[in-house]
Design a protein around this motif. Structure first.
Motif, PDB file in Angstrom:
ATOM      1  N   ALA A  72      -5.714  -1.558  -7.015  1.00 53.00           N
ATOM      2  CA  ALA A  72      -4.853  -0.402  -7.299  1.00 53.00           C
ATOM      3  C   ALA A  72      -5.694   0.840  -7.578  1.00 53.00           C
ATOM      4  N   TYR A  73      -6.789   0.662  -8.281  1.00 51.96           N
ATOM      5  CA  TYR A  73      -7.672   1.793  -8.556  1.00 51.96           C
ATOM      6  C   TYR A  73      -8.329   2.289  -7.270  1.00 51.96           C
ATOM      7  N   ASP A  74      -8.841   1.372  -6.482  1.00 52.58           N
ATOM      8  CA  ASP A  74      -9.521   1.749  -5.235  1.00 52.58           C
ATOM      9  C   ASP A  74      -8.573   2.445  -4.258  1.00 52.58           C
ATOM     10  N   MET A  75      -7.325   2.047  -4.250  1.00 48.81           N
ATOM     11  CA  MET A  75      -6.363   2.583  -3.286  1.00 48.81           C
ATOM     12  C   MET A  75      -5.401   3.583  -3.928  1.00 48.81           C
ATOM     13  N   ARG A  76      -5.831   4.207  -5.023  1.00 51.32           N
ATOM     14  CA  ARG A  76      -4.958   5.116  -5.770  1.00 51.32           C
ATOM     15  C   ARG A  76      -4.506   6.324  -4.954  1.00 51.32           C
ATOM     16  N   ASP A  77      -5.186   6.625  -3.863  1.00 52.31           N
ATOM     17  CA  ASP A  77      -4.767   7.736  -3.010  1.00 52.31           C
ATOM     18  C   ASP A  77      -3.659   7.332  -2.038  1.00 52.31           C
ATOM     19  N   ASP A  78      -3.423   6.041  -1.892  1.00 50.47           N
ATOM     20  CA  ASP A  78      -2.332   5.542  -1.058  1.00 50.47           C
ATOM     21  C   ASP A  78      -1.023   5.718  -1.835  1.00 50.47           C
ATOM     22  N   ALA A  79      -0.070   6.420  -1.264  1.00 53.94           N
ATOM     23  CA  ALA A  79       1.172   6.758  -1.974  1.00 53.94           C
ATOM     24  C   ALA A  79       1.938   5.524  -2.437  1.00 53.94           C
ATOM     25  N   ASP A  80       2.023   4.493  -1.612  1.00 52.44           N
ATOM     26  CA  ASP A  80       2.762   3.284  -1.994  1.00 52.44           C
ATOM     27  C   ASP A  80       2.083   2.548  -3.145  1.00 52.44           C
ATOM     28  N   ILE A  81       0.768   2.432  -3.073  1.00 51.39           N
ATOM     29  CA  ILE A  81       0.015   1.764  -4.141  1.00 51.39           C
ATOM     30  C   ILE A  81       0.135   2.566  -5.429  1.00 51.39           C
ATOM     31  N   ARG A  82      -0.029   3.871  -5.334  1.00 47.78           N
ATOM     32  CA  ARG A  82       0.077   4.725  -6.517  1.00 47.78           C
ATOM     33  C   ARG A  82       1.458   4.609  -7.144  1.00 47.78           C
ATOM     34  N   HIS A  83       2.494   4.611  -6.307  1.00 42.10           N
ATOM     35  CA  HIS A  83       3.862   4.497  -6.814  1.00 42.10           C
ATOM     36  C   HIS A  83       4.074   3.152  -7.530  1.00 42.10           C
ATOM     37  N   ALA A  84       3.611   2.065  -6.936  1.00 38.44           N
ATOM     38  CA  ALA A  84       3.760   0.745  -7.554  1.00 38.44           C
ATOM     39  C   ALA A  84       3.015   0.669  -8.882  1.00 38.44           C
ATOM     40  N   PHE A  85       1.800   1.214  -8.912  1.00 35.45           N
ATOM     41  CA  PHE A  85       1.017   1.211 -10.145  1.00 35.45           C
ATOM     42  C   PHE A  85       1.697   2.058 -11.213  1.00 35.45           C
ATOM     43  N   GLU A  86       2.211   3.214 -10.817  1.00 37.25           N
ATOM     44  CA  GLU A  86       2.911   4.075 -11.772  1.00 37.25           C
ATOM     45  C   GLU A  86       4.164   3.396 -12.324  1.00 37.25           C
ATOM     46  N   MET A 140     -14.745  -0.121  -5.543  1.00 38.96           N
ATOM     47  CA  MET A 140     -15.090   0.221  -6.908  1.00 38.96           C
ATOM     48  C   MET A 140     -16.058  -0.810  -7.459  1.00 38.96           C
ATOM     49  N   ILE A 141     -17.095  -0.345  -8.078  1.00 43.35           N
ATOM     50  CA  ILE A 141     -18.007  -1.228  -8.785  1.00 43.35           C
ATOM     51  C   ILE A 141     -17.423  -1.440 -10.172  1.00 43.35           C
ATOM     52  N   VAL A 142     -17.198  -2.690 -10.522  1.00 41.30           N
ATOM     53  CA  VAL A 142     -16.603  -3.012 -11.813  1.00 41.30           C
ATOM     54  C   VAL A 142     -17.697  -3.031 -12.861  1.00 41.30           C
ATOM     55  N   THR A 143     -17.649  -2.064 -13.762  1.00 41.72           N
ATOM     56  CA  THR A 143     -18.631  -2.006 -14.843  1.00 41.72           C
ATOM     57  C   THR A 143     -18.270  -3.027 -15.912  1.00 41.72           C
TER      58      THR A 143
END
Length: 161
Positions: free
Chosen positions: A89-103, A1-4
């Motif tokens: 977390a944003y870049d890996m949001r499609d990874d189920a474990d990362i998404r679950h932890a972020f949620e 992700m490019i951080v704006t």
């Protein structure tokens, strides 16, 4: 992700809100101080069930954040660690474990803002949270942010918004 610049500004605002003592680190003491400020704003006694509930939710939020963002395991979170974690977390949001932890972290934040525990956040609860976390927004900026959060315009924010 490019951080704006916009994204970095938002993440830095969030970091600054967590860093209650403004020492450049997010520490457990910041979380404790913010709950004490919330307690004073709400007029809640330290021995009350409401205070115990606030402490439990706040501690859960801290434990999730320190587990997720403290990459060097020193029990504090630097601005760099925080930004890196959010970007990862944003870049890996499609990874189920990362998404679950972020949620989980997002839901813990929701619970912290939902002071009365009724399942939604009012503008007053949002203001209490920000006042207890050193916000630097003008009243107009606060209202604009709230309008973006309250998607359906019913003056409350629910977790599905």
């Amino acid at each position: 992700m490019i951080v704006t610049d916009f994204f970095a500004k938002k993440i830095n605002h969030l970091f600054d809100a967590y860093d209650v003592d403004q020492n450049g680190l997010i520490e457990f003491n910041d979380f404790h101080s913010s709950i004490e400020r919330m307690r004073n704003i709400l007029g809640v006694r330290p021995t009350s069930l409401a205070y115990q509930s606030l402490m439990a939710v706040n501690t859960r939020h801290w434990e999730l954040l320190i587990t997720l963002a403290d990459s060097n395991l020193d029990d504090v979170i630097t601005r760099e660690e925080f930004l890196n974690w959010v970007v990862m977390a944003y870049d890996m949001r499609d990874d189920a474990d990362i998404r679950h932890a972020f949620e989980e972290w997002i839901f813990a934040l929701f619970d912290l803002l939902d002071v009365d525990g009724n399942g939604h956040i009012t503008f007053r609860e949002y203001q209490i949270f920000l006042r207890s976390h050193n916000h630097r927004y003008t009243p107009e900026e606060l209202k604009q942010i709230w309008l973006q959060l309250d998607i359906n315009g019913d003056n409350v924010y629910r977790d599905w918004e």
